[in-house]
Design a protein around this motif. Structure first.
Motif, PDB file in Angstrom:
ATOM      1  N   LYS A  16       0.841  -1.211   0.000  1.00 51.84           N
ATOM      2  CA  LYS A  16       0.000   0.000   0.000  1.00 51.84           C
ATOM      3  C   LYS A  16       0.874   1.259   0.000  1.00 51.84           C
ATOM      4  CE  LYS A  16      -3.510   2.348   2.834  1.00 51.84           C
ATOM      5  NZ  LYS A  16      -2.655   3.467   3.309  1.00 51.84           N
ATOM      6  N   ASP A  17       1.891   1.274   0.873  1.00 55.13           N
ATOM      7  CA  ASP A  17       2.790   2.438   0.921  1.00 55.13           C
ATOM      8  C   ASP A  17       3.525   2.622  -0.408  1.00 55.13           C
ATOM      9  OD1 ASP A  17       2.044   2.907   3.517  1.00 55.13           O
ATOM     10  OD2 ASP A  17       3.786   1.913   4.409  1.00 55.13           O
ATOM     11  N   ALA A  18       3.934   1.503  -1.018  1.00 59.47           N
ATOM     12  CA  ALA A  18       4.646   1.580  -2.297  1.00 59.47           C
ATOM     13  C   ALA A  18       3.744   2.128  -3.389  1.00 59.47           C
ATOM     14  CB  ALA A  18       5.174   0.194  -2.675  1.00 59.47           C
ATOM     15  N   ILE A  19       2.502   1.665  -3.445  1.00 58.48           N
ATOM     16  CA  ILE A  19       1.555   2.137  -4.460  1.00 58.48           C
ATOM     17  C   ILE A  19       1.300   3.630  -4.288  1.00 58.48           C
ATOM     18  CG2 ILE A  19      -0.850   2.010  -5.222  1.00 58.48           C
ATOM     19  CD1 ILE A  19      -0.715  -1.004  -4.647  1.00 58.48           C
ATOM     20  N   GLU A  20       1.143   4.067  -3.039  1.00 60.34           N
ATOM     21  CA  GLU A  20       0.901   5.493  -2.793  1.00 60.34           C
ATOM     22  C   GLU A  20       2.090   6.333  -3.263  1.00 60.34           C
ATOM     23  OE1 GLU A  20       0.103   5.642   1.362  1.00 60.34           O
ATOM     24  OE2 GLU A  20      -2.033   5.151   1.135  1.00 60.34           O
ATOM     25  N   GLY A  21       3.308   5.822  -3.054  1.00 62.83           N
ATOM     26  CA  GLY A  21       4.492   6.546  -3.511  1.00 62.83           C
ATOM     27  C   GLY A  21       4.547   6.654  -5.022  1.00 62.83           C
ATOM     28  N   VAL A  22       4.215   5.560  -5.714  1.00 66.46           N
ATOM     29  CA  VAL A  22       4.210   5.572  -7.179  1.00 66.46           C
ATOM     30  C   VAL A  22       3.138   6.518  -7.702  1.00 66.46           C
ATOM     31  CG1 VAL A  22       3.790   4.170  -9.237  1.00 66.46           C
ATOM     32  CG2 VAL A  22       5.175   3.255  -7.368  1.00 66.46           C
ATOM     33  N   LEU A  23       1.974   6.516  -7.058  1.00 67.29           N
ATOM     34  CA  LEU A  23       0.888   7.420  -7.483  1.00 67.29           C
ATOM     35  C   LEU A  23       1.264   8.886  -7.294  1.00 67.29           C
ATOM     36  CD1 LEU A  23      -2.252   5.503  -6.139  1.00 67.29           C
ATOM     37  CD2 LEU A  23      -1.508   5.735  -8.514  1.00 67.29           C
ATOM     38  N   TYR A  26       6.655   9.118  -7.980  1.00 67.18           N
ATOM     39  CA  TYR A  26       8.020   8.645  -7.754  1.00 67.18           C
ATOM     40  C   TYR A  26       8.258   7.310  -8.449  1.00 67.18           C
ATOM     41  CZ  TYR A  26       7.947  12.179  -4.065  1.00 67.18           C
ATOM     42  OH  TYR A  26       7.835  13.358  -3.386  1.00 67.18           O
ATOM     43  N   GLU A  27       9.509   7.053  -8.792  1.00 69.58           N
ATOM     44  CA  GLU A  27       9.880   5.793  -9.426  1.00 69.58           C
ATOM     45  C   GLU A  27       9.752   4.648  -8.421  1.00 69.58           C
ATOM     46  OE1 GLU A  27      10.786   5.036 -12.667  1.00 69.58           O
ATOM     47  OE2 GLU A  27       9.967   7.052 -12.952  1.00 69.58           O
ATOM     48  N   PRO A  28       9.223   3.480  -8.854  1.00 64.67           N
ATOM     49  CA  PRO A  28       9.064   2.336  -7.938  1.00 64.67           C
ATOM     50  C   PRO A  28      10.354   1.965  -7.214  1.00 64.67           C
ATOM     51  CG  PRO A  28       7.901   1.917  -9.983  1.00 64.67           C
ATOM     52  CD  PRO A  28       8.670   3.179 -10.188  1.00 64.67           C
ATOM     53  N   ALA A  29      11.487   1.960  -7.963  1.00 63.23           N
ATOM     54  CA  ALA A  29      12.762   1.595  -7.332  1.00 63.23           C
ATOM     55  C   ALA A  29      13.127   2.562  -6.216  1.00 63.23           C
ATOM     56  CB  ALA A  29      13.870   1.553  -8.386  1.00 63.23           C
ATOM     57  N   ASP A  30      12.849   3.867  -6.419  1.00 63.85           N
ATOM     58  CA  ASP A  30      13.135   4.859  -5.385  1.00 63.85           C
ATOM     59  C   ASP A  30      12.220   4.670  -4.183  1.00 63.85           C
ATOM     60  OD1 ASP A  30      15.087   5.952  -6.960  1.00 63.85           O
ATOM     61  OD2 ASP A  30      13.892   7.661  -7.639  1.00 63.85           O
ATOM     62  N   VAL A  31      10.956   4.409  -4.443  1.00 62.34           N
ATOM     63  CA  VAL A  31       9.979   4.227  -3.363  1.00 62.34           C
ATOM     64  C   VAL A  31      10.363   3.047  -2.486  1.00 62.34           C
ATOM     65  CG1 VAL A  31       7.587   3.653  -2.830  1.00 62.34           C
ATOM     66  CG2 VAL A  31       8.091   5.283  -4.659  1.00 62.34           C
ATOM     67  N   LEU A  32      10.650   1.910  -3.100  1.00 62.66           N
ATOM     68  CA  LEU A  32      10.991   0.710  -2.344  1.00 62.66           C
ATOM     69  C   LEU A  32      12.304   0.881  -1.584  1.00 62.66           C
ATOM     70  CD1 LEU A  32       9.997  -1.982  -4.999  1.00 62.66           C
ATOM     71  CD2 LEU A  32       8.791  -1.453  -2.866  1.00 62.66           C
ATOM     72  N   ALA A  33      13.273   1.529  -2.234  1.00 62.56           N
ATOM     73  CA  ALA A  33      14.559   1.747  -1.569  1.00 62.56           C
ATOM     74  C   ALA A  33      14.396   2.645  -0.347  1.00 62.56           C
ATOM     75  CB  ALA A  33      15.549   2.361  -2.556  1.00 62.56           C
ATOM     76  N   GLU A  34      13.596   3.692  -0.478  1.00 65.89           N
ATOM     77  CA  GLU A  34      13.374   4.606   0.636  1.00 65.89           C
ATOM     78  C   GLU A  34      12.668   3.901   1.790  1.00 65.89           C
ATOM     79  OE1 GLU A  34      12.715   9.351   0.791  1.00 65.89           O
ATOM     80  OE2 GLU A  34      11.339   8.223  -0.473  1.00 65.89           O
ATOM     81  N   MET A  35      11.718   3.031   1.463  1.00 68.45           N
ATOM     82  CA  MET A  35      11.027   2.263   2.493  1.00 68.45           C
ATOM     83  C   MET A  35      11.978   1.338   3.239  1.00 68.45           C
ATOM     84  SD  MET A  35       7.573   1.355   0.335  1.00 68.45           S
ATOM     85  CE  MET A  35       7.046   0.087   1.484  1.00 68.45           C
ATOM     86  N   ASP A  36      13.029   0.903   2.554  1.00 65.61           N
ATOM     87  CA  ASP A  36      14.002  -0.003   3.159  1.00 65.61           C
ATOM     88  C   ASP A  36      15.179   0.722   3.805  1.00 65.61           C
ATOM     89  OD1 ASP A  36      12.520  -2.229   2.510  1.00 65.61           O
ATOM     90  OD2 ASP A  36      13.535  -2.534   0.585  1.00 65.61           O
ATOM     91  N   GLY A  37      15.093   2.060   3.878  1.00 64.35           N
ATOM     92  CA  GLY A  37      16.097   2.809   4.618  1.00 64.35           C
ATOM     93  C   GLY A  37      17.125   3.552   3.799  1.00 64.35           C
ATOM     94  N   ALA A  38      17.026   3.524   2.485  1.00 65.81           N
ATOM     95  CA  ALA A  38      18.005   4.235   1.664  1.00 65.81           C
ATOM     96  C   ALA A  38      17.724   5.731   1.649  1.00 65.81           C
ATOM     97  CB  ALA A  38      17.981   3.699   0.232  1.00 65.81           C
ATOM     98  N   ILE A  39      18.771   6.508   1.428  1.00 63.48           N
ATOM     99  CA  ILE A  39      18.633   7.954   1.217  1.00 63.48           C
ATOM    100  C   ILE A  39      18.508   8.172  -0.292  1.00 63.48           C
ATOM    101  CG2 ILE A  39      19.757  10.203   1.381  1.00 63.48           C
ATOM    102  CD1 ILE A  39      18.889   9.221   4.070  1.00 63.48           C
TER     103      ILE A  39
END
Length: 363
Positions: A16-23, A26-39
């Motif tokens: 759900k958080d990833a879908i909201e980020g894409v909507l 933002y790029e999916p790869a950026d969204v998922l990376a940010e959720m996993d702690g990346a800057i």
């Protein structure tokens, strides 16, 4: 439209958080990376991306991070799982980029007879399209020059291209998605470099390209470098058919695709893929992750469909062309006034071109 997600609660919430980020764009790869702690650092210019691609290994070693470089963004992962380490690396990168992202203006001296050729060259137009750099003619007591204004890193690249062209050499380059060549299997890699060597020998141009590079440079005379660039595009399309695509467009649609002040081209470039427009050969080069390339390709297709409704071309005899023009241009003025369309008539080529709004062209 509704999206249903099922599965364990933790996975559903993550999705759900990833879908909201894409909507949010933002790029999916950026969204998922940010959720996993990346800057994440987004909306970076091509010059900065190029520098980071070249310095990637040094930065990773010095800052104890893993650095992922994409077309428009970077992702920073701390190897010790400490967010402060990633933040410190981001600050270090900002300091590194300070020089290349400073706006400067310089003059580059050129022979007067070469000015138009250089300003209209594909390489100069592509640098302007991708960076916002401006290039204008300047004349003073010392002679003719080209005034460049833009990011320091970009105008230094432009200066090198101009000097090469002024000396009679080719100045072609091909933008690439950073890390594109790292996707190859060992067998693909061996085949690719062998094909590249054969191509360089066949075209007579030297190709400067490394695995982590965000562009390929070509050295040689103008004919050889242009040929080598075209051949490399075909080779990359063969090895990466979903990530490297050549799109031919009707020559009269080039300005329409670029848009007023290149706004449409800028929109295409913001879709997660590198988009370079070769105005002389009426071609678009798309390079990036498959999703971004597909989005840009769909946008181009839609634009061309609309262009076909707003442009009409008719071939006829010279006499018919003069009939459309009328005495002193009376007929063409009346037609333009009554329909609202713009009409161009070329009796020598036997072509009548009509462009404007869809309704105006239809009339």
């Amino acid at each position: 439209m509704k999206v249903r997600v099922s599965g364990p609660r933790a996975q559903v919430l993550r999705c759900k958080d990833a879908i909201e980020g894409v909507l949010m764009g933002y790029e999916p790869a950026d969204v998922l990376a940010e959720m996993d702690g990346a800057i994440i650092v987004r909306n970076m210019d091509g010059t900065s991306i190029g520098m980071l691609s070249r310095e990637k290994e040094n930065i990773e070693q010095k800052c104890n991070i893993t650095l992922e470089v994409d077309s428009r963004s970077i992702r920073i992962w701390a190897k010790d799982d400490n967010r402060d380490t990633a933040i410190a690396a981001r600050d270090h990168i900002d300091e590194m980029l300070a020089d290349v992202t400073t706006v400067e203006t310089i003059l580059v001296r050129v022979p007067g007879q070469k000015v138009a050729e250089i300003l209209n060259s594909t390489s100069m137009r592509q640098l302007q399209d991708s960076s916002g750099m401006t290039a204008n003619v300047a004349k003073d007591d010392q002679g003719t020059a080209i005034r460049l204004t833009g990011l320091n890193g970009v105008i230094n690249e432009a200066k090198e291209l101009i000097e090469r062209m002024s000396g009679g050499g080719g100045a072609e380059f091909l933008p690439l998605q950073p890390g594109l060549l790292l996707r190859m299997t060992p067998q693909m890699e061996a085949d690719f470099w062998r094909d590249l060597q054969h191509m360089s020998h066949a075209t007579g141009a030297q190709v400067e390209l490394s695995k982590g590079s965000n562009r390929a440079n070509f050295v040689g005379n103008p004919q050889c470098t242009a040929h080598a660039k075209s051949e490399l595009q075909k080779i990359l399309n063969f090895y990466f058919p979903d990530s490297c695509i050549i799109v031919s467009v009707p020559s009269h649609a080039v300005d329409y695709i670029a848009g007023d002040e290149d706004r449409e081209l800028m929109r295409l470039q913001s879709r997660g893929a590198l988009v370079a427009l070769d105005r002389q050969n009426a071609q678009l080069w798309l390079c990036g992750d498959p999703r971004g390339v597909e989005q840009a390709l769909n946008r181009i297709r839609n634009m061309l469909q609309q262009w076909e409704k707003e442009y009409w071309e008719h071939h006829c005899a010279r006499g018919a062309c003069y009939a459309v023009i009328g005495t002193g241009g009376s007929n063409i003025r009346q037609l333009q006034s009554e329909t609202g369309a713009h009409i161009q008539v070329d009796p020598d080529q036997g072509v009548i071109r009509v462009f404007g709004g869809e309704d105006a062209v239809r009339k």
